[in-house]
Design an enzyme around this catalytic site. Structure first.
Site, PDB file in Angstrom:
ATOM      1  N   GLU A 225       0.872  -1.173   0.000  1.00 39.87           N
ATOM      2  CA  GLU A 225       0.000   0.000   0.000  1.00 39.87           C
ATOM      3  C   GLU A 225       0.905   1.218   0.000  1.00 39.87           C
ATOM      4  OE1 GLU A 225      -2.844  -0.670  -0.637  1.00 39.87           O
ATOM      5  OE2 GLU A 225      -3.075  -2.719   0.079  1.00 39.87           O
ATOM      6  N   CYS A 259      -2.061   9.003   3.201  1.00 40.91           N
ATOM      7  CA  CYS A 259      -1.637   8.467   1.902  1.00 40.91           C
ATOM      8  C   CYS A 259      -2.672   8.680   0.812  1.00 40.91           C
ATOM      9  CB  CYS A 259      -1.293   6.984   2.013  1.00 40.91           C
ATOM     10  SG  CYS A 259      -2.630   5.958   2.664  1.00 40.91           S
TER      11      CYS A 259
END
Length: 478
Positions: A225, A259
């Site tokens: 990720e 993020c």
């Protein structure tokens, strides 16, 4: 009890400690096999109890690690989705674990086919600092649901949170079930080289490449990720002030250290200045002050703070217009006031790198085709946000672009949906977890074919004769 802080274990000794724990968990897999549904549910229930029991301490630890982290941001962005995720998994786990019947080809009947989901074994989790609870315990939920043993390596930038997680999880789990490994980059590098059955990493694309290379030595499958520059596309038909407020909420939550935060905004050229002012006005309403405001989060460390200050200054020197709410004294708290950049050059650092801070560049576009070309000229992002009331336009944007996930007329909220997978694509990552996809990602789908005692497939064998020719004619043709 596991040591509760990194200072209690010499750094050089930590790798051997990680190996010891890994060996312990590997032996437990071999000796005890897959945990039952009841055991998995008990682990999830215990984790939920721990989160509620230590709620205040967790919030305080995260805030102390940041210098200041808004209480509501930790509760909304970390604790709430964790508890919701546990409830969702617990509710559906029995159905997910149940073997799935599959069709048997006519030539191989009578027989029964099924897919049985088995634990992978020992799962490693390399977690980042920006959401030290959600991005550590979220993967743990999925790994426990799938029946795995888990080793967690949180970031060295959140030592208080890590110490609390270590002692908290030690209340519930033996080290052969769940363990926390502490230390800095050297320990993380060693951790990524262990022969895990699966390794999940959340962090930068650069470090993700290193993790993947280290895991390749053991052919360890990885879920990465990562990040990238997640765009916001504002279409002309959407109310500008409403979009500005929604985007400001997403951008300045956790001071942009997310993020999937909006990284830059694509705005019709004639609306760019008005949008910039609207974002700044929305930020002023959200955060009337910055210095001394407990609702506005600090930048995690001096190095990250200086990087962001340098990014703003470089943009200014390159001719960009820097819009910022002045707030004397904010720097002493490692806080950067909400910032908007207008007219920033394409080669500026703010347009080359993921920002990871409270800075929003605005990029003007001529028409929708132009905006889509700008998005597709960059590596595939972790998230994409489109603001429009025109369903056909929205579908057109989704069909012509690619991203790990997307939220329409909002930002970041797709990540907190427990029934949606979370993951990247291309340079923003590989693999996805959360909910059912997390259970499947951290399980092995084992194909099982069980032949009936009346099955005649052993008759189609050498020496090949009339029966074989009849079978091939029937299924292949003359």
């Amino acid at each position: 009890m596991v040591a509760s802080s990194t200072s209690t274990v010499p750094l050089a000794a930590v790798p051997s400690e990680a190996e010891r724990i890994f060996a312990l968990q590997r032996a437990a897999v071999a000796e005890q096999g897959a945990p039952s549904h009841a055991e998995r549910v008990a682990a999830l229930d215990g984790l939920r109890v721990l989160l509620r029991k230590h709620r205040r301490a967790l919030v305080e630890a995260v805030s102390a690690d940041f210098g200041n982290r808004a209480v509501a941001e930790t509760e909304l962005g970390e604790l709430m989705p964790l508890i919701a995720g546990i409830k969702h998994v617990r509710r559906h786990l029995g159905r997910w674990m149940k073997p799935q019947r599959r069709r048997v080809g006519l030539a191989f009947r009578p027989a029964a086919a099924r897919v049985a989901y088995q634990p992978l074994g020992v799962v490693g989790v390399l977690a980042p600092w920006n959401y030290p609870l959600y991005l550590t315990l979220g993967p743990l939920i999925d790994a426990l649901a799938a029946g795995n043993r888990v080793m967690l390596k949180p970031s060295e930038l959140t030592p208080r949170t890590t110490a609390l997680l270590q002692s908290m999880l030690g209340e519930l789990f033996d080290q052969d079930r769940v363990a926390v490994v502490t230390g800095g980059p050297e320990v993380a590098a060693h951790f990524s080289r262990l022969a895990f059955d699966h390794l999940l990493f959340t962090g930068s694309t650069r470090t993700g490449r290193q993790v993947m290379a280290a895991a390749a030595d053991h052919l360890t499958p990885v879920t990465l990720e990562l990040g990238g520059k997640s765009p916001v596309l504002l279409c002309r038909d959407y109310p500008l002030k409403k979009a500005a407020r929604t985007i400001a909420i997403g951008k300045y939550f956790n001071a942009g250290q997310t993020c999937v935060a909006p990284d830059y905004a694509l705005v019709p050229a004639d609306l760019a200045d008005a949008f910039a002012e609207a974002v700044l006005q929305a930020a002023a309403e959200l955060y009337p002050t910055v210095a001394g405001n407990a609702d506005y989060t600090s930048i995690i460390a001096d190095r990250h703070y200086q990087r962001l200050i340098g990014m703003i200054e470089e943009a200014r020197q390159g001719g960009a217009r820097v819009l910022q709410r002045g707030d004397d004294g904010a720097g002493a708290e490692r806080k950067i006031a909400p910032t908007v950049l207008v007219g920033v050059r394409e080669d500026a650092q703010a347009m080359r790198e993921e920002i990871f801070g409270p800075i929003l560049p605005i990029v003007a576009y001529d028409d929708l085709d132009h905006a889509i070309r700008l998005i597709n000229a960059r590596p595939k992002p972790l998230a994409l946000y489109c603001f429009s009331t025109d369903h056909a336009k929205i579908e057109g944007v989704l069909q012509r672009t690619s991203s790990g996930g997307a939220t329409i007329n909002g930002t970041m909220l797709h990540v907190t949906q427990e029934d949606l997978p979370f993951g990247g694509v291309g340079e923003s990552g590989m693999g996805a977890y959360h909910g059912r996809e997390g259970f499947q990602r951290l399980s092995h789908a084992r194909a099982v074919l069980e032949l009936s005692r009346f099955n005649m497939s052993d008759r189609v064998a050498a020496p090949y004769g009339k029966l074989t020719r009849m079978v091939t004619r029937m299924f292949v043709g003359k």
